[in-house]
Design a protein around this motif. Structure first.
Motif, mmCIF file in Angstrom:
data_model
loop_
_atom_site.group_PDB
_atom_site.id
_atom_site.type_symbol
_atom_site.label_atom_id
_atom_site.label_comp_id
_atom_site.label_asym_id
_atom_site.label_seq_id
_atom_site.Cartn_x
_atom_site.Cartn_y
_atom_site.Cartn_z
ATOM 1 N N LEU A 284 -12.456 5.138 -6.735
ATOM 2 C CA LEU A 284 -12.258 4.457 -5.344
ATOM 3 C C LEU A 284 -11.661 5.417 -4.624
ATOM 4 O O LEU A 284 -10.564 6.156 -4.705
ATOM 5 N N GLU B 266 -9.448 3.977 4.311
ATOM 6 C CA GLU B 266 -8.455 3.717 5.225
ATOM 7 C C GLU B 266 -7.093 4.533 5.539
ATOM 8 O O GLU B 266 -6.679 4.993 6.406
ATOM 9 N N MET C 158 -16.421 -5.239 -4.276
ATOM 10 C CA MET C 158 -15.268 -5.267 -4.827
ATOM 11 C C MET C 158 -15.026 -6.948 -5.423
ATOM 12 O O MET C 158 -15.407 -7.661 -4.615
ATOM 13 N N GLY D 198 -11.135 -5.302 -8.251
ATOM 14 C CA GLY D 198 -9.835 -4.777 -7.482
ATOM 15 C C GLY D 198 -8.771 -5.871 -8.320
ATOM 16 O O GLY D 198 -8.485 -6.789 -7.617
ATOM 17 N N ASN E 293 -5.831 -5.656 -8.325
ATOM 18 C CA ASN E 293 -4.543 -5.951 -7.312
ATOM 19 C C ASN E 293 -4.380 -7.255 -6.504
ATOM 20 O O ASN E 293 -3.691 -8.153 -6.285
ATOM 21 N N ASP E 294 -5.683 -7.384 -5.740
ATOM 22 C CA ASP E 294 -6.002 -8.482 -4.874
ATOM 23 C C ASP E 294 -6.477 -9.745 -5.858
ATOM 24 O O ASP E 294 -5.968 -10.720 -5.297
ATOM 25 N N CYS F 158 -10.650 -0.825 -10.721
ATOM 26 C CA CYS F 158 -10.184 0.432 -10.181
ATOM 27 C C CYS F 158 -8.554 -0.071 -9.589
ATOM 28 O O CYS F 158 -8.022 0.509 -8.766
ATOM 29 N N GLY F 159 -8.401 -1.408 -9.905
ATOM 30 C CA GLY F 159 -6.895 -1.863 -9.381
ATOM 31 C C GLY F 159 -5.857 -1.125 -10.344
ATOM 32 O O GLY F 159 -6.091 -0.360 -11.250
ATOM 33 N N HIS G 70 0.789 -1.251 0.028
ATOM 34 C CA HIS G 70 0.021 0.128 -0.117
ATOM 35 C C HIS G 70 0.776 1.284 0.118
ATOM 36 O O HIS G 70 0.412 2.334 -0.515
ATOM 37 N N GLU H 13 -12.504 -9.056 -5.997
ATOM 38 C CA GLU H 13 -10.958 -9.203 -5.939
ATOM 39 C C GLU H 13 -10.851 -10.553 -5.048
ATOM 40 O O GLU H 13 -9.826 -10.953 -5.146
ATOM 41 N N ARG I 200 -10.301 5.153 -0.650
ATOM 42 C CA ARG I 200 -9.550 4.407 0.014
ATOM 43 C C ARG I 200 -9.989 5.033 1.542
ATOM 44 O O ARG I 200 -9.080 5.816 1.913
ATOM 45 N N ILE J 114 1.042 2.026 -3.504
ATOM 46 C CA ILE J 114 -0.048 2.715 -4.169
ATOM 47 C C ILE J 114 -0.083 4.212 -3.638
ATOM 48 O O ILE J 114 -0.533 4.992 -4.714
ATOM 49 N N ASP K 115 -10.795 -0.670 4.740
ATOM 50 C CA ASP K 115 -10.057 -1.764 4.198
ATOM 51 C C ASP K 115 -9.017 -2.039 4.827
ATOM 52 O O ASP K 115 -7.782 -1.972 4.367
HETATM 53 C C1 PEP Z 1 -7.379 -3.805 -5.469
HETATM 54 O O1 PEP Z 1 -7.140 -4.671 -4.582
HETATM 55 O O2 PEP Z 1 -7.210 -3.968 -6.720
HETATM 56 C C2 PEP Z 1 -7.968 -2.563 -4.958
HETATM 57 C C3 PEP Z 1 -8.096 -1.459 -5.767
HETATM 58 O O3 PEP Z 1 -7.910 -2.115 -3.775
HETATM 59 P P1 PEP Z 1 -6.594 -2.361 -2.563
HETATM 60 O O4 PEP Z 1 -5.339 -1.931 -3.724
HETATM 61 O O5 PEP Z 1 -6.749 -0.989 -2.092
HETATM 62 O O6 PEP Z 1 -6.438 -3.426 -1.952
#
Ligand code: PEP
Ligand code: MG
Length: 753
Positions: A466, A470, A600, A623, A625-626, A673-674, A361, A602, A468, A364, A507
């Motif tokens: 998105l 958090e 999401m 998502g 990324n996940d 949104c990843g 993160h 993901e 975030r 990101i 999250d």
């Molecule tokens: C993802 O998982 O692609 C995402 C957008 O959320 P994060 O990167 O915050 O887990």
């Protein structure tokens, strides 16, 4: 044997230099295996040969002189084949090569094992014996285990050794890590250290020696008082023997012991924290080595006392605000969102960390802020880097410490070129994001940091895909209250209204920790994360939902997104909580509307539950990324497996393609949104698959918009067909590059090696 192994590794780990580590290795192994010779060869990558680095048994004059190419001699053979060689009569082997300077002719038997770290051969470990002797299975296993363990330690010593040579101001060193946020920067290192960590104290000059000495005794006195108070508080509850321990502590802190030694180092020119750390480390290493359990345990006490004194010294330093260089490169073991937030944005040009990888993160956040980052460096001598000039190349994952003038100029012109490209693309940022044949793609932005707000952004995007939540939570010292959250969300919703803002519920978990709500787990990405945490703490979720609903009053542009959904029950429970929040707010007289709700996609399980999910919610957001992490079973923040993590893996792209088709069948709006959406090649693939909402970090918008505006929809669809026919990630990247090149837009892709 296990105990012997453990002791050797511990000793090698504690060695102060590569030479000392190698000396320990050869001596200890020879003793443990009772052989005549033990030698270690390391691969010199520039000359491509294995060089004898240390030996016990062969002539010492051969050290540094005997060298073999891979495949040459027995050592070269072990290095080339990457497997053990165990010979009773080495001289009769076809590969045997005689080096007169070693005196090797005296030895018959030979056993060599490669030292391998992350698939790369670092060197070869050899034992030899005068008599003809075949080393037995147990000895083979011992040497293999030893080499495997040493690999990790040696890579540390090698990189530390490389950097240790940097005390020569003219020497330039290239280190590689994970390319975590694109861009390049030249600047000066500012090292952030975790408090009271004896291994991470930067080395600095003492400056005012008398003041440093005074500071030291002041800190020691504080700790003595702390201990005296602790002993008094506990006196009625602990035994006389335990009380005696406190006396031992007091003695250790007495002027004659620790203090004087540290003072001596300060007078030699070191500032107090580094002088203290050196002395404590030396005592600890000594105590850990002795063959006496009681004394070994005292090592922990000395370390503990050292930490306490250091804590006091650092408290004092923290009282004076840090002075950041004009071009700050933030360097640390692990960098947190809060540390990022502390540095004035205009001074921060790049970040570098020992841990983390491309989708952790902090990466990101760096991308969202447009700051180049190289993470997962493995090892960095943090203590010696403060103030050092460096280049960070976030495209290729390179860190160049103390670059020479020529290299610095070269990088500066690359940086200028990038800037020029961004300026050129800037002109089309207010033009529609549509393909040449008029297919419109909605480009949205990922947010979380207050600094991303602003009218200029609103004018060029279709909303926030998105938010975030958090990230603002990370900047607090406790859970923000409903009022505080509501104010924050209102600001976000207002600054983009009437455009939609997708707010994701908290999250946390995985690699995102809140300082006031730490989660420690062995396997955090498969653990208590995202919706799992907030459903277990409905009081936190309800407050957040209420804050969002209240913030949206009268604006009507709020969308709520649920992270880490793996089953429909989680959605049902959340929806019940949302309905409750709406009812309660309405009862209290708030005019709140039910927002659109999305999940999401993901966790791979959701790919097989799309119908049931579609009945319950209004939109999907992928998502990637996940989804990549979980489909490929690759921890996104683990630098060791970072090269396996790639959203362009054929399995991920096929899943994304199927997902687009399923959503179309279900009539469900879907966005991505990843990070894949923010990559120009990834974006074109997604457009070709049928995704027409892409959300990304603001700095990626210009390149993605430019890519979309230079192709037709059928061309993007063909690109998808061609790409999905390929079966390896590497071929996919080559193919994407070639097509971009043909279309004359390869300059939009981030540079790769
Ligand atoms: C993802 O998982 O692609 C995402 C957008 O959320 P994060 O990167 O915050 O887990
Ligand atoms: Mg995610």
């Amino acid at each position: 044997m296990l105990e012997v192994l453990r002791r050797i590794i511990q000793e090698v780990n504690g060695a102060r230099s590569l030479d000392a580590a190698l000396a320990t290795i050869v001596r200890r192994i020879r003793k443990a295996m009772q052989t005549d010779v033990c030698s270690v060869y390391l691969l010199d990558t520039e000359r491509n040969c294995f060089v004898l680095m240390d030996t016990i048994g062969l002539n010492a004059s051969a050290i540094g002189h005997v060298a073999m190419r891979p495949g040459e001699g027995l050592v070269g053979l072990v290095g080339q084949r990457e497997e053990l060689l165990n010979l009773e009569d080495a001289t009769s082997h076809s590969h045997f090569r005689y080096f007169a300077e070693t005196g090797e002719e005296r030895y018959s038997s030979f056993m060599g094992v490669p030292i391998i770290n992350q698939r790369k051969v670092l060197g070869v470990l050899v034992v030899q014996q005068r008599d003809k002797r075949r080393f037995d299975e147990g000895e083979e296993a011992f040497l293999i285990t030893m080499a495997a363990q040493l690999a990790g330690v040696l890579i540390h010593a090698i990189s530390t050794g490389t950097l240790a040579r940097l005390s020569d101001p003219n020497s330039q060193t290239l280190l590689t890590g994970v390319a975590a946020s694109p861009g390049m920067a030249v600047g000066e290192a500012f090292v952030v250290v975790p408090p009271a960590n004896l291994d991470a104290v930067p080395e600095r000059d003492a400056g005012d020696v008398e003041a440093e000495v005074a500071r030291l005794y002041d800190a020691i006195e504080h700790v003595r008082n702390d201990i005296r108070h602790a002993a008094e508080r506990l006196s009625s509850r602990i035994s006389v023997q335990e009380q005696a321990l406190f006396d031992v502590y007091q003695q250790m802190l007495g002027d004659a012991a620790l203090g004087q030694e540290v003072e001596k180092r300060i007078r030699e020119g070191l500032w107090a924290p580094a002088a203290l750390a050196q002395v404590v480390r030396r005592h600890v290493q000594y105590l850990e080595r002795v063959d006496d359990n009681y004394l070994r345990e005292r090592a922990a006490d000395v370390r503990d006392l050292g930490r306490r004194v250091l804590g006091h010294l650092q408290q004092e330093s923290a009282a004076t605000p840090a002075v950041y260089p004009e071009q700050t490169i933030l360097v640390g073991d692990e960098i947190s969102a809060a540390q990022l937030g502390e540095i004035p944005r205009e001074k921060l040009v790049a970040l570098v960390a020992v841990r983390g990888s491309g989708t952790s993160h902090v990466a990101i956040l760096a991308r969202a802020m447009g700051i180049p980052a190289v993470l997962g460096m493995g090892e960095l001598p943090l203590t010696r880097l403060t103030g050092t000039r460096m280049i960070v190349d976030g495209h290729r994952g390179r860190l160049i410490v103390r670059p020479n003038n020529e290299l610095e100029h070269r990088y500066q012109s690359l940086i200028d070129e990038e800037k020029a490209l961004v300026e050129i693309l800037e002109h089309e940022q207010y033009l529609p994001s549509e393909t040449q044949d008029g297919h419109r793609v909605r480009l949205m932005v990922n947010t979380g940091l207050a600094m991303e707000l602003g009218d200029s952004l609103r004018a060029r995007v279709d909303g926030v895909g998105l938010y975030r939540t958090e990230v603002p939570f990370m900047m607090h010292q406790r859970f923000p209250s409903e009022q505080e959250q509501s104010r924050l969300y209102r600001e976000q919703l207002e600054s983009f209204a009437p455009l939609p803002v997708v707010m994701r519920t908290l999250d946390i978990g995985g690699d995102k920790d809140l300082p006031y709500f730490p989660i420690h787990e062995d396997n955090p990405f498969l653990g208590w994360r995202g919706i799992r945490v907030t459903l277990d703490h409905p009081e936190v979720l309800i407050v957040q939902l209420r804050a969002m609903l209240r913030a949206a009053t009268g604006l009507d542009n709020l969308r709520v997104l649920l992270p880490m959904i793996a089953s429909v029950e989680e959605v049902d429970t959340t929806l019940r909580l949302l309905d409750r929040a709406i009812t309660e707010l309405r009862e209290d007289g708030h005019d709140v509307k039910r927002p659109l709700i999305g999940v999401m996609i993901e966790v791979p399980a959701t790919l097989y539950q799309l119908d049931a999910l579609a009945e319950r919610v209004d939109f999907f957001s992928v998502g990637s990324n996940d989804l990549t992490q979980y489909l490929l079973a690759v921890d996104r923040s683990n630098a060791r497996v970072a090269s396996l993590y790639d959203a362009c893996h054929p399995a991920v792209l096929n899943a994304m393609h199927q997902l687009a088709r399923d959503s179309q069948r279900l009539g469900m709006p879907i966005s991505v949104c990843g990070e894949l959406a923010g990559d120009p090649a990834g974006a074109l693939l997604l457009v070709g698959m049928g995704y027409d909402i892409l959300s990304m970090n603001a700095p990626n918008l210009p390149r993605v918009r430019a890519a979309i505006r230079r192709v037709t929809l059928p061309a993007a669809q063909t690109l998808v067909r061609e790409t999905l026919a390929l079966s390896t990630t590497a071929n996919i990247h080559v193919h994407l590059f070639n097509r971009f090149d043909e279309w004359g837009i390869a300059h939009l892709l981030p540079p790769r090696d």
